[in-house]
Design a protein around this motif. Structure first.
Motif, PDB file in Angstrom:
ATOM      1  N   MET A 135      81.279  49.754 100.437  1.00 12.96           N
ATOM      2  CA  MET A 135      81.160  51.182  99.756  1.00 12.96           C
ATOM      3  C   MET A 135      82.049  51.204  98.653  1.00 12.96           C
ATOM      4  SD  MET A 135      81.945  53.526 103.050  1.00 12.96           S
ATOM      5  CE  MET A 135      81.895  55.188 102.272  1.00 12.96           C
ATOM      6  N   ASP A 136      81.378  51.709  97.590  1.00 16.66           N
ATOM      7  CA  ASP A 136      82.068  51.869  96.201  1.00 16.66           C
ATOM      8  C   ASP A 136      83.169  52.645  96.085  1.00 16.66           C
ATOM      9  OD1 ASP A 136      82.070  51.488  93.489  1.00 16.66           O
ATOM     10  OD2 ASP A 136      81.170  53.554  93.099  1.00 16.66           O
ATOM     11  N   ARG A 137      83.076  53.864  96.890  1.00 16.00           N
ATOM     12  CA  ARG A 137      84.495  54.713  97.022  1.00 16.00           C
ATOM     13  C   ARG A 137      84.343  55.371  98.370  1.00 16.00           C
ATOM     14  NH1 ARG A 137      83.234  58.056  91.402  1.00 16.00           N
ATOM     15  NH2 ARG A 137      82.976  56.210  90.078  1.00 16.00           N
ATOM     16  N   PRO A 138      85.538  55.806  98.632  1.00 11.11           N
ATOM     17  CA  PRO A 138      85.722  56.525 100.169  1.00 11.11           C
ATOM     18  C   PRO A 138      84.998  57.795 100.213  1.00 11.11           C
ATOM     19  CG  PRO A 138      87.755  55.966  99.347  1.00 11.11           C
ATOM     20  CD  PRO A 138      86.900  55.711  98.255  1.00 11.11           C
ATOM     21  N   ALA A 139      84.452  57.983 101.534  1.00  9.73           N
ATOM     22  CA  ALA A 139      83.912  59.244 101.733  1.00  9.73           C
ATOM     23  C   ALA A 139      84.851  60.164 102.413  1.00  9.73           C
ATOM     24  CB  ALA A 139      82.505  59.173 102.623  1.00  9.73           C
ATOM     25  N   HIS A 140      85.392  61.098 101.827  1.00 11.76           N
ATOM     26  CA  HIS A 140      86.452  62.000 102.270  1.00 11.76           C
ATOM     27  C   HIS A 140      86.307  63.571 102.182  1.00 11.76           C
ATOM     28  CE1 HIS A 140      91.028  63.371 101.893  1.00 11.76           C
ATOM     29  NE2 HIS A 140      90.492  63.577 103.136  1.00 11.76           N
TER      30      HIS A 140
END
Length: 287
Positions: A135-140
């Motif tokens: 993943m490029d960035r966290p899903a938060h």
């Protein structure tokens, strides 16, 4: 008579006086965008507001000044983005430790000029969170107005000027607690780990992030130097707006890094400011 003489001597050699007398020296260390007069005033205010620091600095002004010198070199604010904490030595005297606040770490990242934004968030037990290496960035997805539960993790990353994402730092509660365990201040009643635990979680993640992104003006200077050298190799005249670094000068027998001065001047004319809205801390305040 002796008491009066001692009081006069202490007034002339105490930490407040030493800071005043060192204004010129500190000004030479500060980045060009920081006013030396304001820095000295803030350093004195920090001493007045912290009785423990004042006591330690009075006992060892030179030790205190070493820590303040580091604060000046970084161009941070004493008592705000940079904290000087005295520790009593077993044999007497003090050790002074300079601690960069998490906002100070962020400021150093932005000042380097390589990133467009920094993201740092605490993950709570009630949040929806997922992240994997692909993943490029966290899903938060936090429930901002619900009961979020205990802090279970923290993450931080930077968005670079070209739109790419830096390495993402993700830390669990156990990893943060291992950092806390080796902190010199963790056991103090007024320790930031006790007073502002959420901020210390954020700082822990951001400090790890600084290992993966540029954090000083040296980055900008090298970028500028490389651009000028490339132009010179091609025999081209620098484009409008590109500062041509002058040759180093010798002033009073010392070599002055003209490249560094040119870069600092360029930074002063085009200051970088970060958007506080881009640095979230679960509803907390900047501090």
């Amino acid at each position: 008579m002796t008491t009066v003489s001692q009081a006069v001597e202490q007034k002339n050699t105490g930490p407040m006086a030493v800071v005043t007398q060192s204004a010129g020296w500190l000004g030479g260390l500060l980045p060009s965008h920081v006013d030396s007069g304001s820095f000295v005033s803030l350093a004195k205010a920090h001493l007045r507001k912290d009785p423990k620091l004042m006591q330690a600095a009075t006992a060892d002004p030179s030790g205190y000044m070493m820590a303040l010198t580091e604060c000046a070199r970084l161009g941070l604010v004493p008592g705000d983005t940079f904290h000087i904490v005295p520790f009593k030595k077993k044999g007497g005297g003090y050790d002074f430790t300079g601690i960069v606040d998490y906002t100070g770490e962020i400021e150093l990242i932005y000042r380097a000029g390589a990133v467009s934004s920094v993201k740092a968030e605490i993950v709570y037990a009630g949040d929806e969170f997922s992240f994997s290496p692909d993943m490029d960035r966290p899903a938060h997805h936090p429930d901002w107005f619900g009961e979020r539960g205990d802090m279970v993790g923290v993450y931080a990353y930077a968005v670079m000027k070209d739109g790419s994402t830096s390495r993402v730092v993700v830390m669990s509660r156990a990893e943060v607690m291992r950092v806390k365990a080796v902190s010199k201040t963790a056991g103090f009643s007024d320790s930031p780990w006790k007073l502002w635990e959420d901020r210390m979680w954020l700082k822990t993640a951001i400090h790890q992030l600084t290992k993966w992104v540029p954090t000083s003006a040296e980055y900008r200077r090298e970028q500028l130097r490389a651009a000028v050298e490339a132009d010179n190799l091609r025999g081209e005249v620098p484009a409008p707006g590109v500062v041509q670094p002058p040759a180093d000068e010798v002033v009073d027998g010392e070599v002055v890094d003209a490249d560094a001065e040119a870069a600092d001047q360029a930074a002063a004319e085009n200051p970088l400011h970060y958007n506080a809205d881009e640095i979230t801390e679960g509803g907390g305040e900047r501090g």
